[in-house]
Design an enzyme around this catalytic site. Structure first.
Site, short mmCIF file in Angstrom:
data_model
loop_
_atom_site.label_atom_id
_atom_site.label_comp_id
_atom_site.label_asym_id
_atom_site.label_seq_id
_atom_site.Cartn_x
_atom_site.Cartn_y
_atom_site.Cartn_z
N GLY A 27 0.82 -1.20 0.00
CA GLY A 27 0.00 0.00 0.00
C GLY A 27 0.85 1.26 0.00
O GLY A 27 0.64 2.17 -0.78
N HIS A 42 -0.89 6.30 8.82
CA HIS A 42 -0.04 5.18 9.20
C HIS A 42 1.43 5.45 8.86
O HIS A 42 2.31 5.34 9.72
CB HIS A 42 -0.53 3.91 8.49
CG HIS A 42 0.26 2.68 8.78
ND1 HIS A 42 -0.11 1.76 9.73
CD2 HIS A 42 1.42 2.22 8.24
CE1 HIS A 42 0.77 0.79 9.76
NE2 HIS A 42 1.72 1.03 8.87
N GLU A 43 1.69 5.83 7.62
CA GLU A 43 3.09 6.04 7.23
C GLU A 43 3.67 7.25 7.96
O GLU A 43 4.83 7.25 8.34
CB GLU A 43 3.23 6.21 5.71
CG GLU A 43 2.59 5.09 4.87
CD GLU A 43 2.94 3.67 5.29
OE1 GLU A 43 3.99 3.46 5.95
OE2 GLU A 43 2.15 2.75 4.98
N HIS A 49 4.68 6.25 11.47
CA HIS A 49 5.91 5.47 11.52
C HIS A 49 7.14 6.35 11.78
O HIS A 49 8.17 5.86 12.22
CB HIS A 49 6.15 4.74 10.19
CG HIS A 49 5.59 3.34 10.14
ND1 HIS A 49 5.71 2.43 11.17
CD2 HIS A 49 4.93 2.69 9.15
CE1 HIS A 49 5.14 1.28 10.81
NE2 HIS A 49 4.65 1.41 9.59
N GLU A 93 4.79 -2.34 13.34
CA GLU A 93 3.55 -2.41 12.55
C GLU A 93 2.30 -2.51 13.43
O GLU A 93 1.33 -1.79 13.21
CB GLU A 93 3.60 -3.55 11.53
CG GLU A 93 4.66 -3.37 10.44
CD GLU A 93 4.49 -2.09 9.61
OE1 GLU A 93 3.42 -1.45 9.70
OE2 GLU A 93 5.44 -1.73 8.88
N1 BES Z 1 6.21 -0.72 6.16
C1 BES Z 1 4.99 -1.02 5.49
C2 BES Z 1 5.11 -1.22 4.04
C3 BES Z 1 5.86 -2.37 3.48
C4 BES Z 1 6.28 -3.47 4.14
C5 BES Z 1 6.12 -2.32 2.16
C6 BES Z 1 6.97 -4.49 3.52
C7 BES Z 1 6.81 -3.33 1.56
C8 BES Z 1 7.24 -4.41 2.23
C9 BES Z 1 3.98 0.10 5.66
O1 BES Z 1 4.14 0.89 6.77
C10 BES Z 1 2.65 -0.56 5.78
O2 BES Z 1 2.41 -1.17 6.76
N2 BES Z 1 1.82 -0.43 4.76
C11 BES Z 1 0.55 -1.10 4.66
C12 BES Z 1 -0.58 -0.16 4.82
C13 BES Z 1 -0.89 0.13 6.25
C14 BES Z 1 -1.94 1.19 6.41
C15 BES Z 1 -1.34 -1.08 7.03
C16 BES Z 1 0.52 -1.73 3.32
O3 BES Z 1 1.32 -1.38 2.48
O4 BES Z 1 -0.35 -2.59 3.09
ZN ZN Z 2 3.44 0.05 8.54
#
Ligand code: BES
Ligand code: ZN
Length: 871
Positions: A261, A297-298, A301, A320
Site C-alpha cells: 500500500g 499510518h506512514e 511510523h 507495525e
Molecule cells: N512498512 C509497510 C510497508 C511495506 C512493508 C512495504 C513491507 C513493503 C514491504 C507500511 O508501513 C505498511 O504497513 N503499509 C501497509 C498499509 C498500512 C496502512 C497497514 C501496506 O502497504 O499494506
Molecule cells: Zn506500517
C-alpha cells in the site's frame, strides 16, 4: 536458492557498524551506476569477517581506504560479498551496476511508468548496493542523484535538500542529506517527470515544514484529500502523543506499480497511487477513508518505526502493530469511533482469524521464517494492533501515554525489541505485564466460553469464564491474560451496577473490565434483582471468539438493548450467523429452508429504527460475509453457503421489501457529495438497502442509481449488484463503465474486481478474457490483485467442483513467480483452506499444490507458503 530458515533464537549482533554512507547514482533505465562510500567500524572480534549483502548486483570495483582491491582479496557469491582482515575503522568505496528496468519484482530500485522509485523494506537495499542490510545497522546517509534533466526533472531522496545543479550533456544533479541515522530499509530514491502539490505545516515548536505530494502530471487535482490527511496526521500526533516532525521537508510520491500500500521511508514516503489519488467521480467513500488511514499510518511510523526501529525482522509487530493501533485511533478521532471499531474488528475477524486457524498461523512475534516478506500478515498487523489495544485497555489512556513517552525517551535512535516496548509500558504504569506477553509468542485465536447461574435468593449472578487455546502450528500453550469487558442488562434493558463479591484488588478494573488470567474462573456479581443478559467482550476488548448458550431471542435482546454499540452490531452478526448456519445445514441435508421469525423481527426493528446512526444501522443490517461463514464450517461446502445466504436475502426483501424500498427512496436524495460522517453513513445505509433490492426481479432501481449517481460510491455499489444480475442492465452498465473509465487505471481496478467477484457462472471465462484486455497488465500488482486476486477470493468459483479454479490460480501463481515472487506468494495464500475440504476437492487441490511446489526455481516466497499448506 536456499530454503533455509532464519531463527529469532540465532540472532547475533553485527560485528561491524556503518557510520556514514554517501551514495551517488548515475541513473539509467538499464544500467544505473551506483557508487557508495561507507565509513565502517568494527564492534566485534578482530578476526571476524565483514559480510555485505548483495543481490542481483554487478560489481565494478572495491576500494579499501582508497586502495583498489584485487579479486583475491574478497569473496563474492550469490548472497553478497565477504572481506577479511580489516582494520578497526576504514572506508570502503564500492561501485556496482543495477538494471532498474529489468526489476519486475519491484524490490530495490525499479521503474514504474517513466519513474525511478525504490522499495527497500525489508531486504531491498541489497538489490541497490552491497551493504549490511539489517535493521539494527543504522547509518547516516547522503545521496547524490545524477540524471537527464528533461526526462527526470524531479530528483528526491531522504532528508533535506542540500544542493542542486546542472551538469554537461543535459544532465543535472541533486544532493540530499538525512541527518537521522536509519536502517537501510528506510532508504529511498525517486526520479521522474512528476506533477506536484505543495503545502506547509507549522509544528508545535513553530517549525515550518514543506509538504509535497508528487504524482503523474495531470493528477494534481486528485491529491487534496491526501494532503489534508497528512496535515491532520501531523497535528494529531502532536496532540495525542506529543510527537513533532523532525525534518524540513516531507515528501510523498504516488506510483502505479507498488507491491504494497505504502512505505514510510524517512522524509520520502512512496505510495501506491491507490492510497493517494481520489476525487468524488473516481473514488469511493472507503477509498477516501483508506487514504486518510494509510497517510496517517506512514506518517506515524516516523516515530514508531523510524526514530525507534526494529532490532531484527522478528520484531516487525513492534512497529507495525503499534502503528496500526495509532492509525486506528487517528481514524477513530477523525471519524466515528464505534463505526471505525466495527470496521477494524470485521477486518480482523475476516482475515486474521482465518489466517490464525490455518497452516500459516504464527504468533505476532514469529520464531522462524524462510522469507521475511511473507510475514507482513494480518497477524503481525491487525492482531498486533489488538495486542497493543489490550495494553491500552489494561493501563488506561494516561498510563499508555506515559508508557509511550518513556518508550520514546529511552529508545530514540535505537533498534529495539518488543520486550523493550513492554518494559516501558510496565515501568510507566506500574501494571504487571509479564503474563500478558504470552500474546507475543502464542498463535491461534483463543476461545472463551461463558456460562452464568443466577441465584434469586442471594440476588447474585455467578459468571464462569473458561478459555480454550490451541493453534494449528503450536503445542503446549498456556492460558492467556486479557481484559474482558462486560455488562449485565436487566429485563427492561437497563444496565446493572457491576458489584463483585470479594473483589480482590485487580480482578475488576473500572468500566466493567474483568481481568482474566486462568483457564477457568468465576466471578460473582451481587445486588442483582432479576436474571440479567450478559453483554460480553464489549468493544471487542480482547481478540477472542466468545461462546455462550444464548438463544436467538437473547441475541435479539442484545441487538436491541445493548448500550455498547460494538456489541449491538456483534449481536446482529451472531444472530444472523446462527440463522445462516441452520440454513446451510438444511441445504447440505437437502431439507427445506425457512426464515426465522425471531431474526426477521430483530432485523425489522433495526430497519425501522429511525434514530440509529446510519452507518451502524447499515452494518447491523448486513449479513456476515461468506468468508466469515466459511470459518465456522467443519467441512467446506461453499455452494451451500451461497445458497443459504442468497435465500436469506431474498426472504428478507420478500418480508420487508416495502419498508426497505421506502427507506431507500427517502435516503436516495440528490445531494452534493461531501465526506461528512453523516453523509458517508447515509450512502452506506442506502447502498446496503439497495443490495437487498438487488434480490428483486425488477432491476430498474439499481440501474437508475447507476445512471443518476454523481459519485463513485453510489455508482460502484449499483454496478456490483448489477454484475450479479441476469438482466439487460448488467451489460449496459458494465459497458458504459468501461468506456467511461478505460483510461483511468485506478477505476479499472474496480471494474476488474467487480467482474471477478460475480457469482454468475460466466465469471471464470470473463476473467480469462480480461487477462487479454488492453487495460490489464500482469506486471502491475494492483491489476493482479483486482482481477486474479478477487477471483481467487471468490469462493464459489475458486472452489468450483471440477477443480478448474485451483488449476487456474496455480497457473497464475507460477507465471507471477517468475516476475514478482512477493505478489505470487500473496496469491498462493488462497489455498489455505486445503485441510478443511472434502476428499474430492482436497485431491483436486493437492494436484495443484504439488505442481507448484515441485516447480524448479520456485521462489522462497511461494515455497514457504505452499509447503506449509501441504505439510
Ligand atoms: N512498512 C509497510 C510497508 C511495506 C512493508 C512495504 C513491507 C513493503 C514491504 C507500511 O508501513 C505498511 O504497513 N503499509 C501497509 C498499509 C498500512 C496502512 C497497514 C501496506 O502497504 O499494506
Ligand atoms: Zn506500517
Amino acid at each position: 536458492m536456499s530454503m533455509e530458515k532464519v531463527y529469532l533464537s540465532e540472532y547475533e549482533k553485527s560485528p561491524y557498524e556503518v557510520k556514514t554512507i554517501d551514495l551517488e547514482f548515475d541513473l539509467d533505465s538499464t544500467k544505473t551506476m551506483v557508487k557508495s562510500k561507507m565509513i565502517i567500524s568494527r564492534t566485534g572480534e578482530e578476526n571476524q569477517a565483514l559480510f555485505l549483502n548483495g543481490d542481483s548486483l554487478e560489481l565494478v570495483s572495491i576500494k579499501l581506504d582508497g586502495r583498489e582491491l584485487h579479486q583475491s582479496e574478497y569473496e563474492l557469491n550469490e548472497q553478497g560479498l565477504s572481506l577479511h582482515q580489516l582494520p578497526a575503522e576504514f572506508s570502503l568505496e564500492i561501485e556496482n551496476i543495477i538494471n532498474p528496468e529489468a526489476n519486475t519484482a519491484l524490490d530495490g530500485l525499479y521503474k514504474s511508468g517513466g519513474i525511478f522509485c525504490s522499495q527497500n523494506e525489508p531486504e531491498g537495499f541489497r538489490r541497490i548496493t552491497y551493504f549490511i542490510d539489517r535493521p539494527d545497522v543504522m547509518a547516516v546517509y547522503s545521496t547524490k542523484i545524477i540524471a537527464d534533466k528533461k526526462a527526470y526533472p524531479i530528483l528526491l531522496s531522504n532528508g533535506n535538500l542540500f544542493e542542486t545543479g546542472d551538469l554537461k550533456d543535459g544532465k543535472h544533479y541533486a544532493i540530499w542529506k538525512d541527518p537521522h541515522p536509519k536502517p537501510s530499509y528506510l532508504y529511498a530514491l525517486v526520479a521522474g517527470d512528476l506533477g506536484c502539490v505543495n503545502d506547509s505545516f507549522t509544528t508545535m515548536n513553530n517549525n515550518e515544514i514543506a509538504l509535497n505530494i508528487y504524482c503523474d502530471k495531470g493528477n494534481e487535482d486528485q491529491c487534496s484529500h491526501a494532503m489534508t490527511s497528512l496535515k491532520n496526521s501531523m497535528k494529531w500526533d502532536e496532540e495525542r502523543f506529543g510527537r513533532e516532525y523532525d525534518l524540513e521537508i516531507y515528501n510523498i510520491v504516488a506510483v502505479d506499480s507498488f507491491n504494497m500500500g505504502a512505505m514510510e521511508n524517512k522524509g520520502l514516503n512512496v505510495f501506491n497511487s491507490h492510497y493517494v489519488l481520489a476525487d468524488a467521480d473516481t473514488a469511493t467513500d472507503s477509498n477516501f477513508m483508506g487514504i486518510e488511514s494509510v497517510i496517517g499510518h506512514e506518517y506515524f511510523h516516523n516515530w514508531t518505526g523510524n526514530r525507534i526501529t526494529c532490532r531484527d525482522w522478528f520484531q516487525l509487530t513492534l512497529k507495525e502493530g503499534l502503528t496500526v493501533f495509532r492509525d486506528q485511533e487517528f481514524s477513530s478521532d477523525m471519524n466515528t469511533r464505534s463505526v471505525q471499531r466495527i470496521s477494524d474488528v470485521k477486518a480482523l475477524q475476516e482475515r486474521q482469524f482465518v489466517e490464525d486457524a490455518s497452516p500459516t498461523s504464527h504468533p505476532i512475534k514469529p520464531e522462524a521464517y524462510i522469507q521475511i516478506n511473507n510475514f507482513y500478515t494480518a497477524t503481525i498487523y491487525e492482531k498486533g494492533a489488538e495486542v497493543i489495544r489490550m495494553i491500552h485497555t489494561l493501563i488506561g489512556e494516561e498510563g499508555f501515554r506515559a508508557g509511550m513517552d518513556l518508550y520514546f525517551k529511552s529508545f530514540d535512535g535505537q533498534a529495539v525489541r518488543t520486550e523493550d516496548f513492554i518494559w516501558a509500558m510496565q515501568e510507566a504504569s506500574g501494571f504487571d505485564l509479564e503474563h500478558f506477553t504470552l500474546w507475543y509468542c502464542q498463535s491461534g485465536t483463543p476461545e472463551v466460553n461463558v456460562t452464568s447461574v443466577f441465584d434469586k435468593k442471594s440476588k447474585s449472578l455467578c459468571v464462569t469464564i473458561k478459555q480454550t487455546f490451541s493453534s494449528p502450528t503450536q503445542v503446549n500453550q498456556k492460558p492467556y491474560f486479557f481484559p474482558f469487558k462486560i455488562g449485565l442488562i436487566n429485563g427492561s434493558g437497563h444496565e446493572c451496577r457491576l458489584q463483585l463479591e470479594n473483589a480482590e484488588g485487580q480482578t475488576l478494573v473500572d468500566k466493567g473490565v474483568l481481568l482474566i488470567s486462568k483457564e477457568e474462573e468465576s466471578f460473582t456479581f451481587t445486588g442483582i434483582k432479576d436474571a440479567p443478559i450478559m453483554s460480553l467482550n464489549r468493544n471487542f476488548s480482547a481478540p477472542v471468539k466468545v461462546h455462550t448458550a444464548y438463544s436467538l431471542s437473547e441475541y435479539a435482546f442484545l441487538m436491541a438493548h445493548d448500550k455498547d454499540e460494538f456489541n449491538r452490531f456483534e449481536a446482529s452478526q451472531t444472530i444472523a450467523s446462527m440463522v445462516l448456519h441452520k440454513l446451510i445445514d438444511a441445504v447440505e441435508k437437502n431439507e427445506a429452508m425457512s426464515l426465522s421469525d425471531i431474526y426477521s423481527e430483530a432485523f425489522s426493528k433495526v430497519l425501522l429504527d429511525m434514530n440509529m446512526d446510519m452507518s451502524l444501522k447499515a452494518d447491523s443490517l448486513s449479513l456476515p460475509s461468506v468468508s466469515m461463514l466459511m470459518q465456522e464450517r467443519e467441512v467446506l461446502d461453499v455452494e451451500a453457503i451461497y445458497i443459504a445466504r442468497n435465500f436469506l436475502k431474498r426472504e428478507l426483501i420478500r418480508e420487508w421489501g416495502a419498508d426497505i424500498q421506502a427507506q431507500y427512496a427517502s435516503l436516495n436524495t440528490e445531494k452534493e457529495y461531501t465526506l461528512q460522517s453523516a453523509e458517508i453513513g447515509r450512502r452506506k445505509l442506502k447502498n446496503t438497502l439497495l443490495s437487498y433490492m438487488g434480490a428483486l426481479k425488477d432491476e430498474s432501481p439499481v440501474l437508475l442509481q447507476y445512471k443518476k449517481s454523481n459519485n463513485m460510491t453510489d455508482r460502484l455499489a449499483a454496478l456490483s449488484i448489477l454484475a450479479n444480475s441476469r438482466g439487460k442492465g448488467k451489460t449496459e452498465a458494465l459497458n458504459h463503465f468501461y468506456k467511461r473509465y478505460k483510461d483511468n487505471t485506478l477505476v479499472m481496478n474496480k471494474y476488474l474486481a467487480v467482474i471477478a467477484s460475480s457469482e454468475l457462472k460466466e465469471t471464470p471465462s470473463n476473467v480469462r478474457d480480461l487477462l487479454e484486455d488492453e487495460v490489464f497488465d500482469i506486471k502491475v500488482p494492483n491489476l493482479v490483485r483486482s482481477l486474479i486476486g478477487a477471483f481467487a477470493r471468490n469462493a464459489l468459483h475458486f472452489h468450483a467442483i471440477d477443480g478448474s479454479g485451483y488449476a487456474f490460480i496455480a497457473d497464475k501463481v507460477l507465471e507471477l513467480d517468475k516476475l514478482n515472487p512477493q505478489i505470487a506468494s500473496g496469491l498462493s495464500g488462497v489455498y489455505k483452506d486445503y485441510g478443511r475440504l472434502n476428499d474430492t476437492a482436497k485431491a483436486l487441490m493437492k494436484v495443484q499444490l504439488e505442481r507448484i511446489v515441485n516447480t524448479s526455481n520456485l521462489s522462497k516466497n511461494v515455497y514457504e507458503i505452499i509447503s506449509k499448506i501441504l505439510a
